[in-house]
Design a protein around this motif. Structure first.
Motif, PDB file in Angstrom:
ATOM      1  N   GLU A 188       2.397   5.520  -3.042  1.00 53.56           N
ATOM      2  CA  GLU A 188       1.152   4.897  -2.615  1.00 53.56           C
ATOM      3  C   GLU A 188       0.602   4.014  -3.726  1.00 53.56           C
ATOM      4  O   GLU A 188       0.546   4.432  -4.884  1.00 53.56           O
ATOM      5  N   GLN A 238       1.830   9.671  -5.399  1.00 55.15           N
ATOM      6  CA  GLN A 238       2.653  10.162  -4.297  1.00 55.15           C
ATOM      7  C   GLN A 238       1.971  11.361  -3.642  1.00 55.15           C
ATOM      8  O   GLN A 238       2.602  12.391  -3.381  1.00 55.15           O
ATOM      9  N   GLU A 239       0.693  11.217  -3.355  1.00 53.41           N
ATOM     10  CA  GLU A 239      -0.077  12.331  -2.826  1.00 53.41           C
ATOM     11  C   GLU A 239       0.453  12.797  -1.475  1.00 53.41           C
ATOM     12  O   GLU A 239       0.633  13.997  -1.240  1.00 53.41           O
ATOM     13  N   LYS A 240       0.707  11.862  -0.565  1.00 59.06           N
ATOM     14  CA  LYS A 240       1.224  12.257   0.746  1.00 59.06           C
ATOM     15  C   LYS A 240       2.611  12.876   0.614  1.00 59.06           C
ATOM     16  O   LYS A 240       2.947  13.828   1.325  1.00 59.06           O
ATOM     17  N   TYR A 241       3.408  12.350  -0.293  1.00 60.09           N
ATOM     18  CA  TYR A 241       4.747  12.911  -0.527  1.00 60.09           C
ATOM     19  C   TYR A 241       4.645  14.362  -0.988  1.00 60.09           C
ATOM     20  O   TYR A 241       5.415  15.220  -0.550  1.00 60.09           O
ATOM     21  N   ARG A 284       0.816  -1.216   0.000  1.00 61.34           N
ATOM     22  CA  ARG A 284       0.000   0.000   0.000  1.00 61.34           C
ATOM     23  C   ARG A 284       0.850   1.267   0.000  1.00 61.34           C
ATOM     24  O   ARG A 284       0.466   2.261  -0.587  1.00 61.34           O
ATOM     25  N   TYR A 285       1.998   1.216   0.670  1.00 60.27           N
ATOM     26  CA  TYR A 285       2.838   2.410   0.777  1.00 60.27           C
ATOM     27  C   TYR A 285       4.289   1.963   0.874  1.00 60.27           C
ATOM     28  O   TYR A 285       4.634   1.114   1.695  1.00 60.27           O
ATOM     29  N   SER A 296      -2.689   1.615  -4.777  1.00 56.45           N
ATOM     30  CA  SER A 296      -4.077   1.255  -4.506  1.00 56.45           C
ATOM     31  C   SER A 296      -4.532   0.224  -5.528  1.00 56.45           C
ATOM     32  O   SER A 296      -4.399   0.439  -6.737  1.00 56.45           O
ATOM     33  N   CYS A 350      -2.535  10.507 -10.715  1.00 61.87           N
ATOM     34  CA  CYS A 350      -1.797   9.276 -10.458  1.00 61.87           C
ATOM     35  C   CYS A 350      -1.655   8.493 -11.757  1.00 61.87           C
ATOM     36  O   CYS A 350      -2.267   8.822 -12.779  1.00 61.87           O
TER      37      CYS A 350
END
Length: 243
Positions: free
Chosen positions: A37, A49-52, A31-32, A39, A145
């Motif tokens: 990321e 890499q949304e959180k990144y 998942r990470y 999905s 993404c």
């Protein structure tokens, strides 16, 4: 370590053998991993890499009021002497390095990141303003993404392009390409050509030569995976089409 495949029994066997030799923990489905990321859905896989990007924007201390639709202005040409020198280039270098890693899943910023990377040794306020533009573009497109469909053909589709005399200092061109395996984007690159092209036709041919080398390697790699490609690979450009 990441173990993939469609044979669940063999995957379990490999995990058991590794546990016999090493101290390891099974974290379940991917998942990470290293800021990337993954999905999984019934249609395919989404990689982002949304959180990144969120962490990158927080480190940049960028305001939340502005966004832009493109990562770089059309036909912009940056010079080393544009603007005033930055007194502390540390933040610029850190952000550009982070963007280079982000380009692993964001091919849309490959070109501007390649441009901005050329000024890490002697940067100015103008270069920094263009870097902030990339960050504002990422804020607008943070949820973008890559999608890899489960049902897709195993045929390569390739596209190349070149921008003639794009560097205002040495007059060298930029080559760019992207490669699809069926409907999945699997390779892309932006690179300055090693010598000066004397015409746009020569620049396009150099770009296609770069892509041809990549396609040759990919075909060998697919053959190692026992994926048979018996038909020639079509290489498309805005000036040529060849096999």
């Amino acid at each position: 370590m990441i173990i993939t495949g469609d044979d669940s029994e063999y995957i379990a066997f490999v995990k058991a053998r590794f546990r016999d030799q090493f101290l390891m923990t099974d974290l379940g489905p991917l998942r990470y991993f290293l800021g990337i990321e993954v999905s999984s859905t019934s249609d395919g896989f989404y990689i982002s890499q949304e959180k990144y990007i969120q962490d990158l924007l927080a480190r940049a201390a960028l305001g939340y009021e502005r966004t832009v639709e493109t990562p770089i202005e059309l036909n912009v040409k940056l010079h080393p002497t544009d603007g005033d020198p930055l007194h502390d280039p540390t933040r610029y270098r850190h952000l550009v390095g982070s963007l280079v890693y982000l380009a692993v899943t964001r091919p849309d910023i490959s070109y501007p990141v390649h441009i901005l990377s050329q000024f890490v040794s002697a940067l100015t306020t103008v270069h920094y303003s263009h870097l902030l533009r990339v960050l504002r573009y990422l804020r607008r497109t943070i949820t973008c993404c890559l999608f890899f469909p489960r049902s897709s053909s195993l045929q390569l589709q390739c596209y190349s392009d070149a921008k003639w005399a794009s560097d205002p200092l040495d007059r060298r061109c930029f080559s760019a390409y992207c490669v699809f395996l069926g409907g999945s984007l699997i390779a892309w690159k932006t690179k300055k050509q090693t010598s000066v092209s004397r015409s746009s036709v020569e620049a396009e041919l150099r770009a296609m030569a770069l892509l041809t080398a990549e396609v040759t390697w990919l075909r060998w790699l697919l053959a190692d995976f026992e994926v048979s490609i018996t038909t020639p690979t079509l290489v498309l450009s805005d000036s040529f089409t060849c096999y």
